[in-house]
Design a protein around this motif. Structure first.
Motif, short mmCIF file in Angstrom:
data_model
loop_
_atom_site.label_atom_id
_atom_site.label_comp_id
_atom_site.label_asym_id
_atom_site.label_seq_id
_atom_site.Cartn_x
_atom_site.Cartn_y
_atom_site.Cartn_z
N VAL A 67 61.33 62.27 79.24
CA VAL A 67 61.96 62.25 77.93
C VAL A 67 61.30 63.29 77.04
O VAL A 67 60.13 63.64 77.24
N PRO A 68 62.01 63.84 76.05
CA PRO A 68 61.41 64.84 75.15
C PRO A 68 60.22 64.26 74.40
O PRO A 68 60.20 63.09 74.01
N ASP A 69 59.20 65.10 74.18
CA ASP A 69 58.05 64.64 73.43
C ASP A 69 58.25 64.89 71.93
O ASP A 69 59.29 65.40 71.49
N PHE A 70 57.22 64.54 71.15
CA PHE A 70 57.33 64.61 69.69
C PHE A 70 57.65 66.03 69.23
O PHE A 70 58.54 66.25 68.39
N THR A 71 56.93 67.00 69.77
CA THR A 71 57.12 68.39 69.34
C THR A 71 58.53 68.86 69.64
O THR A 71 59.19 69.49 68.79
N GLU A 72 59.03 68.56 70.82
CA GLU A 72 60.36 69.02 71.22
C GLU A 72 61.46 68.39 70.36
O GLU A 72 62.49 69.01 70.09
N LEU A 73 61.24 67.17 69.89
CA LEU A 73 62.24 66.49 69.09
C LEU A 73 62.17 66.85 67.61
O LEU A 73 63.20 67.06 66.96
N TYR A 74 60.94 66.94 67.07
CA TYR A 74 60.80 66.95 65.62
C TYR A 74 60.11 68.19 65.04
O TYR A 74 59.95 68.30 63.82
N TYR A 75 59.68 69.13 65.86
CA TYR A 75 58.95 70.28 65.34
C TYR A 75 59.78 71.02 64.30
O TYR A 75 60.98 71.25 64.47
N ARG A 81 62.10 75.32 65.42
CA ARG A 81 62.59 73.97 65.17
C ARG A 81 62.72 73.16 66.45
O ARG A 81 63.02 73.70 67.51
N GLY A 82 62.48 71.85 66.30
CA GLY A 82 62.78 70.92 67.38
C GLY A 82 64.26 70.61 67.41
O GLY A 82 65.07 71.20 66.68
N ASN A 83 64.61 69.66 68.26
CA ASN A 83 66.03 69.35 68.44
C ASN A 83 66.16 67.87 68.80
O ASN A 83 65.83 67.46 69.91
N GLU A 84 66.61 67.06 67.85
CA GLU A 84 66.74 65.62 68.08
C GLU A 84 67.88 65.27 69.02
O GLU A 84 68.03 64.11 69.42
N ASN A 85 68.69 66.26 69.40
CA ASN A 85 69.82 66.01 70.30
C ASN A 85 69.51 66.40 71.75
O ASN A 85 70.42 66.51 72.57
N LEU A 86 68.25 66.60 72.05
CA LEU A 86 67.87 66.98 73.42
C LEU A 86 68.16 65.85 74.40
O LEU A 86 68.04 64.67 74.07
N ARG A 88 52.18 66.27 60.77
CA ARG A 88 52.72 66.82 59.53
C ARG A 88 53.15 68.29 59.72
O ARG A 88 54.23 68.70 59.28
N GLU A 89 52.32 69.08 60.39
CA GLU A 89 52.63 70.49 60.57
C GLU A 89 53.82 70.68 61.50
O GLU A 89 54.72 71.48 61.24
#
Length: 697
Positions: A451-459, A469-474, A375-376
């Motif tokens: 592959v990108p992890d959760f934090t890298e994609l969605y933080y 912020r994460g980046n869903e386009n990594l 959540r955080e």
């Protein structure tokens, strides 16, 4: 586990005792000595762990070249950097099972959460292990081997350990207080069971802070290093029959971290002219369940099997409230689960598929299913955060080809599929060549795909003071690792003097490496991005000498890191180099059952490129961060009493009293930044006393 053999010298009429290295299992088809392994393996045995009174992995690893512990006093976490790469590229296992954490599975683990109670040894494999252990093992693997047998029918160990935190110590409220109990029992030749519990109470480090009950508004409330209490319980049942073994291991971990906000609100009551200061405090509670069922053995055909099933759960709960300091009241209290992970993991291998002396092969599979939310990290404030799941499945195979008595090759391939990305293959070639006069050459070359992890994609953490912020386009990372090791062992003076020298070269090349970068300075914004290229070059020398009751070692490493990003304004691809030095000395006094030891680690000045903003055209600008040199030194004295039943260890950590290390930035025009800052690394010189009572019958 040690073996000894006697070898006759042809030129001398004498007998030389050659003590072979410990038997290792990580990455092996069959348990075997380090000399026979194609990989470069380091072993940290139980005695070494006891010598420095290490309670968790973070206590242990500060004195290994190319392997740095990176603590964070504000969060209470400690992570590892190996060959210049952070914890995402280094796989941490317990009995070959990756551990779940609030940041992933197997990598990026908080090392303070891994207890060292009742372990047999730790094996560290250097170089690419991506074929057997996945791309998180690009720089290597740390495998904790737990004890699964005993020479005694009953074994009972009790431990009490008291430590100062710098010069801060009180029986309950200051310092570090550790208690442990382990009981094991051999029911018969087939059944063995053990159970243990360890409590680690770290009361925090004040430094110049004033603790929980401080009411002034000068920013000195709270702790510089957060207080936390950890409780680890474990149990194991092991069954052996003929050439087969089955065990079940259970572990429950609980951690409580207390955060006391430095920002104090005065809260003046205008009617009574009284004050009741308050602050927004937090309590983080982590609970982890670990289940591992394993079966391994050898069929009559000679084929060896090893199958593991693991189910793990991890939850991190947040209790946030407004704390009134004088009256100790709580208001506006919020209780919620900030992070939750459920992981099912299975891995199986079949080895010795061919029984020929010159050719062997192994085939295996690995499956990981992770479900949960953060959540955080994702910036979600609703009561039903979005659950996400990630599935990884892989098959791998490798072959060992013995071209002659001294040359062995191991090629391998791993085919993997991630639920968010396409199929991908990684490759590895490892070789070991033995020469005359005790020389051993090992070469390891492997590719990787992470592959990108959760934090890298969605933080997503955005408020008045932060924008991360994460980046869903990594893009996924792809890399190449090359590792070369030349080792020389020598025995002199009829085997009484043993010398070991090891020279290692490491090359790591990453494309599309993921890093957190400053993408804007006004306003200040951070975002995970792909950089085009990351390159690591390193040269390491390890040397040790053993003579009678003396043991000494001296090692040094020089490594450089370069980063490249498109549209750079002021950065280039030159390597920024750092020097490290490691030394140890120990002496055993058999007559008194006494061991004296000292260890030293020196870290030279470190420089890193960092993306610190954009120019007028939107291109990224780089700055160089310089971190001052520092050194760690520990010393200890271990004494046995009562026929080795009672063992006392008296020691000192961080004798050079390191707390913070200064760092600053070199701007694009060559000037140093005026706002120098510092990195919190330790909590000063500390002393400890550990008492271990062993009852065996």
């Amino acid at each position: 586990m040690n073996f000894s053999i006697y070898a006759q010298e042809k030129k001398k009429d004498s007998t030389k005792l050659e003590k072979l290295d410990e038997v290792v299992v990580t990455g092996q088809y069959n348990p075997q000595s380090i000399k026979k392994s194609v990989y470069n393996v380091r072993v940290i045995n139980k005695e070494q762990i006891q010598q420095i009174a290490a309670v968790n992995v973070a206590d242990l690893l500060n004195f290994n070249l190319n392997l740095n512990i990176i603590p964070n006093g504000e969060t209470g976490r400690s992570r590892v950097s190996f060959f210049g790469l952070d914890a995402r590229y280094f796989n941490i296992l317990i009995d070959n099972i990756p551990i779940v954490s609030d940041n992933g599975v197997g990598s990026n683990i908080d090392l303070t959460q891994i207890n060292l109670d009742d372990i047999e040894r730790i094996e560290i494999v250097e170089g690419s292990m991506a074929v057997q252990y996945g791309s998180d093992a690009m720089s290597g693997v740390l495998n904790i081997i737990t004890k699964k047998s005993s020479d005694h029918k009953w074994r009972i160990n009790t431990t009490i350990q008291e430590e100062t935190v710098s010069d801060e110590y009180e029986w309950f409220d200051k310092g570090r207080h550790i208690q442990g109990l382990t009981i094991s029992h051999n029911f018969n030749e087939k059944w063995y069971a053990s159970a243990g519990i360890t409590r680690n109470d770290f009361a925090g480090f004040f430094n110049n802070r004033q603790g929980r009950d401080y009411i002034e508004t000068d920013g000195l409330r709270g702790y510089e290093w957060l207080p936390k209490e950890q409780l680890t319980t474990n149990a194991l049942v092991n069954y052996k029959i003929n050439n087969h073994q089955f065990f079940y291991k259970f572990e429950y971990y609980n951690e409580t971290i207390n955060f006391y906000n430095a920002t104090v609100r005065t809260n003046v009551n205008t009617q009574t002219s009284t004050i009741n200061p308050s602050a927004t405090d937090r309590i983080y509670t982590t609970n982890r369940l670990f289940n591992h069922l394993n079966g391994n053995g050898v069929f009559n055909s000679g084929i060896r099997y090893n199958v593991s099933l693991s189910y793990q759960e991890q939850k991190r709960n947040l209790n946030e409230f407004n704390y009134f300091i004088l009256t100790q009241e709580r208001t506006a209290e919020i209780d919620e689960t900030n992070q939750s992970s459920k992981v099912f993991f299975s891995k199986g291998t079949l080895s010795n598929l061919f029984r020929g002396e010159r050719f062997n092969a192994q085939a295996g599979y690995e499956f990981t299913y992770q479900e949960g939310f953060d959540r955080e990290a994702a910036g979600e404030t609703n009561l039903n955060p979005k659950r996400r799941n990630i599935r990884d499945i892989a098959t791998f195979t490798s072959a060992e080809i013995r071209l002659n008595e001294k040359l062995k090759l191991r090629p391998g391939i791993r085919i993997l599929h991630n639920s968010q990305f396409d199929f991908k293959s990684v490759y590895e070639l490892t070789a070991r060549q033995l020469f005359n006069r005790g020389y051993e050459l090992r070469v390891n070359i492997g590719t990787s795909y992470r592959v990108p992890d959760f934090t890298e994609l969605y933080y997503y953490f955005v408020d008045a003071n932060h924008d991360v912020r994460g980046n869903e386009n990594l893009n996924p990372e792809e890399g190449l690792t090359a590792f070369l090791s030349l080792k020389k062992k020598s025995w002199l003076n009829d085997g009484k003097l043993k010398l070991e020298n090891n020279l290692k070269f490491t090359y790591i090349d990453l494309r599309d490496r993921i890093e957190l970068a400053t993408v804007s300075t006004l306003p200040l914004q951070f975002k995970y991005i792909n950089i085009n290229k990351y390159n690591f070059l390193g040269l390491t020398s390890n040397n040790s000498i053993k003579y009678r009751n003396w043991n000494a070692s001296l090692g040094a490493t020089l490594f450089g890191i370069s980063r490249t990003l498109e549209n750079q304004v002021n950065a280039n691809d030159k390597h920024l180099f750092q020097f490290q030095l490691n030394s140890s000395l120990s002496y055993r006094i058999p007559k008194w059952n006494t061991m004296l030891s000292m260890v030293l680690n020196y870290n030279g000045e470190e420089q890193n490129y960092r993306v610190t903003g954009n120019d007028d055209n939107g291109n990224s600008t780089f700055s160089i961060e310089t971190i001052d040199a520092y050194a760690w030194m520990d010393a200890s004295l271990r004494q046995s009493f009562l026929n080795n039943s009672l063992e006392a260890t008296l020691g000192a950590r961080n004798l050079l009293d390191v707390t913070r290390v200064d760092s600053d930035f070199l701007s694009s025009n060559g000037a140093h930044s005026s706002n120098a800052n510092s990195r919190l690394l330790g909590y000063g010189r500390s002393f400890y006393l550990k008492l271990l009572y062993k009852l065996n019958f």
